[in-house]
Design a protein around this motif. Structure first.
Motif, PDB file in Angstrom:
ATOM      1  N   ALA A  24       0.845  -1.196   0.000  1.00 36.56           N
ATOM      2  CA  ALA A  24       0.000   0.000   0.000  1.00 36.56           C
ATOM      3  C   ALA A  24       0.876   1.240   0.000  1.00 36.56           C
ATOM      4  O   ALA A  24       1.920   1.286   0.644  1.00 36.56           O
ATOM      5  CB  ALA A  24      -0.911  -0.011   1.230  1.00 36.56           C
ATOM      6  N   ALA A  25       0.454   2.252  -0.723  1.00 37.83           N
ATOM      7  CA  ALA A  25       1.208   3.496  -0.798  1.00 37.83           C
ATOM      8  C   ALA A  25       1.061   4.254   0.518  1.00 37.83           C
ATOM      9  O   ALA A  25      -0.012   4.274   1.113  1.00 37.83           O
ATOM     10  CB  ALA A  25       0.703   4.347  -1.950  1.00 37.83           C
ATOM     11  N   PRO A  26       2.137   4.878   0.993  1.00 38.34           N
ATOM     12  CA  PRO A  26       2.029   5.632   2.249  1.00 38.34           C
ATOM     13  C   PRO A  26       1.172   6.881   2.053  1.00 38.34           C
ATOM     14  O   PRO A  26       1.046   7.409   0.960  1.00 38.34           O
ATOM     15  CB  PRO A  26       3.474   5.997   2.571  1.00 38.34           C
ATOM     16  CG  PRO A  26       4.174   5.973   1.255  1.00 38.34           C
ATOM     17  CD  PRO A  26       3.473   4.914   0.444  1.00 38.34           C
ATOM     18  N   ALA A  27       0.578   7.333   3.128  1.00 40.36           N
ATOM     19  CA  ALA A  27      -0.264   8.530   3.073  1.00 40.36           C
ATOM     20  C   ALA A  27       0.600   9.745   2.788  1.00 40.36           C
ATOM     21  O   ALA A  27       1.720   9.856   3.299  1.00 40.36           O
ATOM     22  CB  ALA A  27      -1.003   8.705   4.386  1.00 40.36           C
TER      23      ALA A  27
END
Length: 102
Positions: free
Chosen positions: A33-36
Protein backbone atom coordinates in the motif's frame (compact mmCIF):
# COMPACT_ATOMS: atom_id res chain seq x y z
CA UNK A 1 -12.07 -30.32 -5.65
CA UNK A 2 -15.13 -28.14 -6.32
CA UNK A 3 -15.58 -26.99 -2.73
CA UNK A 4 -14.05 -23.55 -2.03
CA UNK A 5 -11.69 -23.28 0.90
CA UNK A 6 -12.41 -20.30 3.12
CA UNK A 7 -9.98 -19.15 5.81
CA UNK A 8 -11.28 -19.19 9.36
CA UNK A 9 -12.53 -15.88 10.71
CA UNK A 10 -9.84 -15.59 13.39
CA UNK A 11 -6.90 -15.70 10.94
CA UNK A 12 -6.07 -12.70 8.74
CA UNK A 13 -5.82 -13.29 4.99
CA UNK A 14 -2.41 -13.99 3.52
CA UNK A 15 -1.36 -10.96 1.44
CA UNK A 16 2.12 -12.19 0.58
CA UNK A 17 0.97 -14.25 -2.41
CA UNK A 18 -1.86 -13.77 -4.90
CA UNK A 19 -4.17 -16.69 -5.89
CA UNK A 20 -4.18 -17.80 -9.51
CA UNK A 21 -7.22 -18.79 -11.56
CA UNK A 22 -6.48 -22.52 -11.13
CA UNK A 23 -6.55 -22.28 -7.31
CA UNK A 24 -2.79 -22.36 -6.73
CA UNK A 25 -0.75 -19.58 -5.15
CA UNK A 26 1.73 -17.52 -7.12
CA UNK A 27 5.12 -16.58 -5.79
CA UNK A 28 4.74 -12.90 -6.77
CA UNK A 29 4.18 -10.75 -3.66
CA UNK A 30 1.13 -8.51 -3.56
CA UNK A 31 1.79 -4.79 -4.12
CA UNK A 32 2.39 -2.78 -0.95
CA UNK A 33 0.00 0.00 0.00
CA UNK A 34 1.21 3.50 -0.80
CA UNK A 35 2.03 5.63 2.25
CA UNK A 36 -0.26 8.53 3.07
CA UNK A 37 0.92 11.87 1.66
CA UNK A 38 2.47 14.22 4.20
CA UNK A 39 1.65 17.92 3.85
CA UNK A 40 4.70 20.04 3.09
CA UNK A 41 3.67 22.92 5.35
CA UNK A 42 1.34 22.96 8.31
CA UNK A 43 -2.08 24.47 7.67
CA UNK A 44 -2.20 28.11 8.73
CA UNK A 45 -5.10 30.47 9.13
CA UNK A 46 -5.63 33.52 6.97
CA UNK A 47 -3.30 36.33 7.98
CA UNK A 48 -4.14 39.87 6.93
CA UNK A 49 -1.87 42.85 7.01
CA UNK A 50 -3.38 46.20 8.02
CA UNK A 51 -3.54 47.21 4.35
CA UNK A 52 -5.24 43.94 3.44
CA UNK A 53 -7.71 44.39 6.27
CA UNK A 54 -8.53 47.88 4.99
CA UNK A 55 -9.10 46.51 1.48
CA UNK A 56 -11.42 43.79 2.80
CA UNK A 57 -13.37 46.32 4.89
CA UNK A 58 -13.69 48.71 1.94
CA UNK A 59 -14.82 45.90 -0.33
CA UNK A 60 -17.43 44.79 2.20
CA UNK A 61 -18.72 48.34 2.62
CA UNK A 62 -18.89 48.78 -1.15
CA UNK A 63 -20.81 45.53 -1.50
CA UNK A 64 -23.31 46.61 1.16
CA UNK A 65 -23.81 49.95 -0.61
CA UNK A 66 -24.35 48.34 -4.01
CA UNK A 67 -26.82 45.77 -2.66
CA UNK A 68 -28.64 48.49 -0.74
CA UNK A 69 -28.92 50.68 -3.83
CA UNK A 70 -30.30 47.80 -5.87
CA UNK A 71 -32.88 46.94 -3.21
CA UNK A 72 -33.99 50.56 -2.82
CA UNK A 73 -34.36 50.96 -6.58
CA UNK A 74 -36.46 47.80 -6.77
CA UNK A 75 -38.67 49.05 -3.94
CA UNK A 76 -39.05 52.40 -5.71
CA UNK A 77 -40.00 50.65 -8.95
CA UNK A 78 -42.69 48.64 -7.15
CA UNK A 79 -44.04 51.79 -5.48
CA UNK A 80 -44.19 53.73 -8.77
CA UNK A 81 -45.91 50.79 -10.48
CA UNK A 82 -48.48 50.60 -7.69
CA UNK A 83 -49.23 54.32 -7.90
CA UNK A 84 -49.60 54.24 -11.68
CA UNK A 85 -51.96 51.24 -11.51
CA UNK A 86 -54.05 53.09 -8.91
CA UNK A 87 -54.26 56.23 -11.08
CA UNK A 88 -55.28 54.11 -14.10
CA UNK A 89 -57.97 52.40 -12.04
CA UNK A 90 -59.40 55.74 -10.88
CA UNK A 91 -59.43 57.14 -14.43
CA UNK A 92 -61.12 54.00 -15.81
CA UNK A 93 -63.71 54.13 -13.03
CA UNK A 94 -64.53 57.75 -13.87
CA UNK A 95 -64.80 56.95 -17.59
CA UNK A 96 -67.13 53.99 -16.95
CA UNK A 97 -69.25 56.10 -14.60
CA UNK A 98 -69.45 58.87 -17.22
CA UNK A 99 -70.54 56.36 -19.91
CA UNK A 100 -73.35 55.07 -17.69
CA UNK A 101 -74.72 58.61 -17.08
CA UNK A 102 -75.15 59.35 -20.80
Amino acid sequence: MLKPKYPSLDTPPDTSTAPLSDGTQSTVPAPAAAPAPVPATPAMGLRLTPAGLAVVAAGGAGLVLVVGAVLVSMLLAVAITGISVTVCAVVLRLLVKDLHKR
